[in-house]
Write an enzyme that holds these catalytic residues in place. Structure first.
Site, PDB file in Angstrom:
ATOM      1  N   ARG A  48       0.874  -1.183   0.000  1.00 56.46           N
ATOM      2  CA  ARG A  48       0.000   0.000   0.000  1.00 56.46           C
ATOM      3  C   ARG A  48       0.901   1.221   0.000  1.00 56.46           C
ATOM      4  O   ARG A  48       1.634   1.481   0.960  1.00 56.46           O
ATOM      5  CB  ARG A  48      -0.890   0.002   1.246  1.00 56.46           C
ATOM      6  CG  ARG A  48      -1.898   1.140   1.284  1.00 56.46           C
ATOM      7  CD  ARG A  48      -2.990   0.906   0.248  1.00 56.46           C
ATOM      8  NE  ARG A  48      -4.095   1.815   0.429  1.00 56.46           N
ATOM      9  CZ  ARG A  48      -4.355   2.886  -0.360  1.00 56.46           C
ATOM     10  NH1 ARG A  48      -3.520   3.161  -1.368  1.00 56.46           N
ATOM     11  NH2 ARG A  48      -5.415   3.627  -0.163  1.00 56.46           N
ATOM     12  N   GLY A  49       0.874   1.966  -1.092  1.00 57.44           N
ATOM     13  CA  GLY A  49       1.822   3.057  -1.293  1.00 57.44           C
ATOM     14  C   GLY A  49       1.826   4.088  -0.202  1.00 57.44           C
ATOM     15  O   GLY A  49       2.886   4.512   0.273  1.00 57.44           O
ATOM     16  N   GLU A  50       0.660   4.525   0.227  1.00 52.12           N
ATOM     17  CA  GLU A  50       0.603   5.610   1.216  1.00 52.12           C
ATOM     18  C   GLU A  50       1.163   5.191   2.566  1.00 52.12           C
ATOM     19  O   GLU A  50       1.572   6.032   3.367  1.00 52.12           O
ATOM     20  CB  GLU A  50      -0.835   6.090   1.384  1.00 52.12           C
ATOM     21  CG  GLU A  50      -1.768   5.071   2.021  1.00 52.12           C
ATOM     22  CD  GLU A  50      -3.190   5.573   2.118  1.00 52.12           C
ATOM     23  OE1 GLU A  50      -3.750   5.500   3.233  1.00 52.12           O
ATOM     24  OE2 GLU A  50      -3.748   6.037   1.098  1.00 52.12           O
ATOM     25  N   ASP A  51       1.225   3.865   2.838  1.00 53.26           N
ATOM     26  CA  ASP A  51       1.778   3.371   4.110  1.00 53.26           C
ATOM     27  C   ASP A  51       3.297   3.193   4.054  1.00 53.26           C
ATOM     28  O   ASP A  51       4.014   3.531   5.018  1.00 53.26           O
ATOM     29  CB  ASP A  51       1.161   2.012   4.473  1.00 53.26           C
ATOM     30  CG  ASP A  51      -0.270   2.148   4.979  1.00 53.26           C
ATOM     31  OD1 ASP A  51      -0.715   3.290   5.195  1.00 53.26           O
ATOM     32  OD2 ASP A  51      -0.933   1.104   5.134  1.00 53.26           O
ATOM     33  N   THR A  52       3.787   2.618   2.968  1.00 55.93           N
ATOM     34  CA  THR A  52       5.173   2.126   3.000  1.00 55.93           C
ATOM     35  C   THR A  52       6.038   2.497   1.803  1.00 55.93           C
ATOM     36  O   THR A  52       7.229   2.181   1.784  1.00 55.93           O
ATOM     37  CB  THR A  52       5.157   0.581   3.100  1.00 55.93           C
ATOM     38  OG1 THR A  52       4.425   0.063   1.980  1.00 55.93           O
ATOM     39  CG2 THR A  52       4.525   0.111   4.396  1.00 55.93           C
ATOM     40  N   GLY A  81       0.544   5.454 -20.389  1.00 54.96           N
ATOM     41  CA  GLY A  81      -0.190   5.210 -21.609  1.00 54.96           C
ATOM     42  C   GLY A  81      -0.647   3.782 -21.765  1.00 54.96           C
ATOM     43  O   GLY A  81      -1.354   3.457 -22.710  1.00 54.96           O
ATOM     44  N   GLU A 115      -4.553  -7.433  -6.641  1.00 55.54           N
ATOM     45  CA  GLU A 115      -3.191  -7.968  -6.750  1.00 55.54           C
ATOM     46  C   GLU A 115      -3.065  -9.242  -5.919  1.00 55.54           C
ATOM     47  O   GLU A 115      -2.514 -10.252  -6.366  1.00 55.54           O
ATOM     48  CB  GLU A 115      -2.163  -6.961  -6.210  1.00 55.54           C
ATOM     49  CG  GLU A 115      -1.649  -5.958  -7.192  1.00 55.54           C
ATOM     50  CD  GLU A 115      -0.580  -5.060  -6.569  1.00 55.54           C
ATOM     51  OE1 GLU A 115      -0.227  -4.078  -7.230  1.00 55.54           O
ATOM     52  OE2 GLU A 115      -0.110  -5.358  -5.461  1.00 55.54           O
TER      53      GLU A 115
END
Length: 889
Positions: A48-52, A81, A115
């Site tokens: 999760r990008g915003e966490d780690t 694209g 995912e």
């Protein structure tokens, strides 16, 4: 780059071979083969990008990349694209391992959950493996979707995919993985390091299992890793030695790849020998390479080797390193690149590969491993992979493949080269190639092996060629005798060749012989032949029967020939010896004449031997003596087994052989011999010379150490002028009535004197005597030992007339045979004098009045008692243990 791009297991095409009508092997699938999928990525990171993204995952990603683990991370690889979901699915399918970083908000992202579903779908196959990382949540929270995970998942409760998402979360949480809170006390750096190390182990294991060059290497790799002892905090150097083309570099590289991740710095230095000799700056450039590799600083630039040594000492102390120095051939290279153990930080390991064991010994490398060649089964597998793209030969090529494997004799280099060369060829081409190999060695193998020969000093080169052409298979002592006779320092020379992996000394302590790999033998013989391939009479060494017979029969000998060995039943002895006349520089001659000549009578008609001869070995020699025209000034050894020699020189000539050290006329017709003609003789073998009636020793034979007169007809023998004897064999000398031993024979170890007519024997002072055999000495009444024989372990006096025997002088006997000593009355065995005795034979000792044994009672140590035995016909000593045997008290 350690990208998991699996090697194509089919070097000749895309599938397996089968037969087509042309007879050329073609490719066809085989259900028995193992086809490994190639992956674009080693690792796929799900997070999760915003966490780690900017902390833990970013650090993990860079740690993986630093170790050359090719990793997918979405913001790095998805191109603008393109449709994200399609590329994402493709990337998941194209990754071998998945690291799922569960954080508090992981379940809030439907993207992450999709995912995860796809990842778990791939994980259920055998080709992919998923590992969960519980960053700031616990496994139970993910499994039960409780606490933070429950809150994050709340907004998806009513979505259609919620069920499969929940199942994927539960399934992933049950997998083996890593939890930050319970690992490395929560330290992220150590936590990341542990993840990376375990992934490296997995990747290396996979790479090892699928890499064709590692056939049969798994055990060898484990042996080396075991010797390295990476779990110990010392500095350790280990040597890997073996012949050229034997797999040393392959083994070192495999070990390096498996364990290098455990070190703070690493360097694999290839071709040290070649690089260091290439220029004046060779060693300096290698120092630069090591320093650059271990520090990851490409700007390192040292001025000279001396400066490099000091910089390496200073640099290596600060980090735990793994250094491989491949193909080292000189101590100077090690002193410049890995001088002392104290250069390195504890935990460091240095692996050195070499053909020359002495380099390792001189550098005090304690751990040395030999590279074992491939077994026939391993060799066939490796060959088949190169020739057919599978682990075994295709139908119709089994026998031909077996011939190739037998020719290669376990040498990986030859196996690979021939496999690649024969790949795609038809059966007639295979047959033709194998026929060619019998005459013309494989050039690539010979080039590799010859490097070891080129590095030898000139006298060692000569010894090597003698072994390759003549002495392979000889007993080691006989090979040393032949080489020493030719003026070489044989013991040192053979040791050098052994240390350089050019020969092996096989067998056990009592019987060793000189051996050599078939390809190294082929190398040596090719070196001899290549200058004049079609003119054998110009070769320095001759060993092929047909060629030798042709040269001798047609009188084609030349001064070029130094050594000659052959067996013949075609040429008569006169032709053989006459044909040697033009070989003026012949130093070694080893000939066995056919047994068919044994019963023929030959008169000497001036046959001659070259005066340069140093070593003469000629079995079944049919003449009654050596020709008087033979000067023999250089002769060091004469060996003529089963000859018709009656006297050493024609016409009874008294020719002194000052250089003769070894004389072996075993099973000859010799009747007399004057050792005054051989003042420097060391070993004399006249065994089974049943006509021998006189051995004359008029002067001191101070160098004589061994005499074998088995079955001679001597009546008297005076050895008082041979004080340095080590071995004396007088077995079956049935007529021997008098033997005069030296008063002091300090080196004598073996005295075998059975079946003689001696009545008394005084062996003099013999402190090193180990074995005394006097069995069947039916007339022997007295035996005199001048002093204690502390080293005597075996004494056999069976069937003698001895009346008494004092064993106080032989305290270390372990074998004593007194069988049928019918007149033996007194046997003196003081308490404790025979503690080492394990065998005693007393059969037929009928005249004993008593045995007095000291018996120790097992219930009361202070009680002694005597066992008295009257006139005996038989004695049985039955004891519960050696400790209670009277002879051991």
């Amino acid at each position: 780059m350690f990208t998991l791009s699996v090697l194509d297991p089919f070097p000749c095409g895309n599938s397996f071979h089968s037969e087509d009508p042309s007879g050329i092997p073609s490719m066809a699938s085989s259900p028995s083969s193992s086809i490994h999928k190639s992956f674009k990525y080693d690792v796929f990171l799900s997070f999760r990008g915003e966490d780690t993204r900017t902390n833990f995952v970013d650090h993990l990603y860079h740690a993986l990349q630093q170790k050359s683990i090719h990793t997918y991370k979405d913001n790095e690889k998805i191109k603008k694209g393109k449709k994200i979901s399609d590329e994402l699915i493709g990337s998941i399918e194209d990754s071998k391992f998945y690291i799922i970083v569960f954080s508090k908000n992981y379940a809030s992202s439907s993207w992450c959950l999709d995912e995860l579903v796809k990842i778990m779908e791939c994980h259920r196959t055998t080709e992919h493996t998923a590992y969960p990382v519980f960053y700031d949540v616990e496994p139970s929270e993910v499994r039960k979707q409780s606490r933070a995970i429950k809150e994050a998942f709340a907004e998806h409760e009513k979505e259609e995919a919620a069920g499969k998402w929940r199942e994927a979360l539960k399934e992933a949480s049950d997998l083996a993985g890593w939890e930050l809170k319970n690992t490395a006390n929560g330290h992220e750096v150590e936590f990341i390091q542990k993840i990376v190390e375990e992934l490296l182990l997995e990747l290396r294991s996979i790479s090892f299992n699928i890499d064709e060059k590692f056939v049969g290497m798994e055990t060898r790799i484990k042996d080396v890793i075991s010797s390295l002892g990476t779990g110990f905090n010392d500095v350790r150097m280990i040597g890997i030695k073996g012949m050229g083309g034997g797999g040393k570099t392959t083994l070192a590289r495999a070990v390096f790849d498996q364990i290098s991740f455990q070190f703070e710095g690493k360097s694999f230095v290839e071709n040290v020998r070649e690089a260091s000799n290439a220029s004046l700056f060779g060693l300096k450039s290698l120092q630069n390479q090591i320093l650059s590799d271990v520090t990851n600083d490409r700007g390192v630039n040292i001025s000279n080797v001396y400066e490099g040594v000091h910089i390496m000492k200073r640099t290596m102390r600060d980090r735990k390193v793994l250094v491989v120095l491949d193909d080292v051939d000189h101590i100077d290279q090690l002193e410049a690149l890995a001088g002392e153990l104290n250069w390195f930080k504890p935990g460091s390991r240095i692996i050195i590969t070499t053909r020359d064991e002495q380099v390792l010994v001189a550098h005090r490398v304690k751990f040395i491993r030999d590279v074992t060649l491939l077994s026939d089964k391993e060799a066939l597998c490796l060959f088949s992979r190169h020739a057919f793209g599978r682990d075994f030969p295709i139908q119709g090529f089994e026998e031909l493949s077996g011939q190739v494997v037998r020719y290669a004799a376990g040498l990986p280099l030859t196996i690979k080269v021939l496999g690649s060369f024969l790949c795609g060829k038809n059966e007639p081409e295979w047959v033709d190639a194998l026929k060619r190999l019998k005459k013309i060695p494989l050039a690539e193998t010979m080039k590799k092996l010859e490097l070891s020969y080129i590095g030898l000093e000139e006298d060692y080169k000569e010894i090597f060629l003698d072994v390759a052409c003549i002495l392979k298979g000889w007993q080691k002592d006989n090979a040393i005798k032949a080489l020493e006779s030719c003026g070489f320092h044989a013991r040192n020379g053979l040791k050098v060749l052994e240390q350089k992996s050019l020969i092996t000394i096989d067998g056990h302590s009592n019987y060793k012989w000189v051996n050599m790999h078939d390809h190294i033998e082929e190398l040596g013989r090719n070196i001899v032949r290549r200058l004049h391939p079609d003119k054998p009479h110009k070769h320095s060494r001759l060993w092929i029967n047909e060629e030798v017979e042709d040269i001798l029969a047609n009188d084609l000998g030349t001064k070029a020939t130094r050594c000659l060995q052959f067996y013949t039943e075609k040429l008569n002895p006169h032709t053989v010896i006459k044909g040697l006349g033009k070989m003026k520089e012949l130093r070694l001659l080893s000939v066995v004449l056919g047994d068919c000549f044994r019963n023929l009578e030959f008169n000497i008609v001036s046959p001659d031997f070259p005066d340069a001869l140093r070593y003469l070995r000629l079995n079944y020699y049919p003449y009654k003596s050596l020709p008087k025209t033979f000067q023999a000034n250089n002769l060091v050894a004469i060996e003529m087994d089963v000859s018709k020699i009656e006297q050493l020189w024609e016409g009874g000539e008294k020719k002194v052989l000052n250089k003769l050290r070894f004389l072996d006329l075993n099973r000859s017709m010799l009747s007399t011999l004057d050792l005054g003609l051989t003042p420097n003789l060391e070993k004399l073998n006249l065994g089974e010379c049943s006509n021998l009636v006189e051995l004359h020793i008029p002067i001191g034979c101070l160098k004589l150490i061994s005499i074998n007169l088995r079955n001679a007809r001597l009546k008297t023998l005076d050895l008082r002028l041979a004080p340095n004897l080590e071995k004396l064999i007088l077995v079956e000398c049935n007529d021997l009535e008098e033997l005069h031993m030296p008063h002091r024979c300090l080196n004598l170890e073996y005295l075998l004197l059975s079946n003689s007519k001696l009545r008394t024997l005084d062996i003099g002072l013999t402190p090193n005597l180990k074995y005394l055999d006097l069995k069947n000495s039916y007339y022997l009444e007295e035996l005199h030992l001048a002093d204690q024989c502390q080293k005597l372990t075996n004494l056999d006096i069976s069937h003698s007339k001895l009346r008494s025997l004092d064993l106080r002088l032989t305290p270390n006997l372990n074998g004593l045979d007194l069988s049928y000593c019918c007149k033996l009355v007194d046997l003196h065995t003081p308490i404790g004098c025979l503690k080492k005795l394990v065998y005693v034979g007393l059969n037929g000792c009928l005249r004993f009045k008593s045995f007095l044994f000291n018996m120790k009672d097992c219930t009361c140590c202070s009680v002694d008692e005597s066992l008295e035995v009257g006139l005996l016909s038989e004695l049985h000593l039955i004891v519960e243990s050696l400790e209670r045997c009277p002879f051991h008290l």
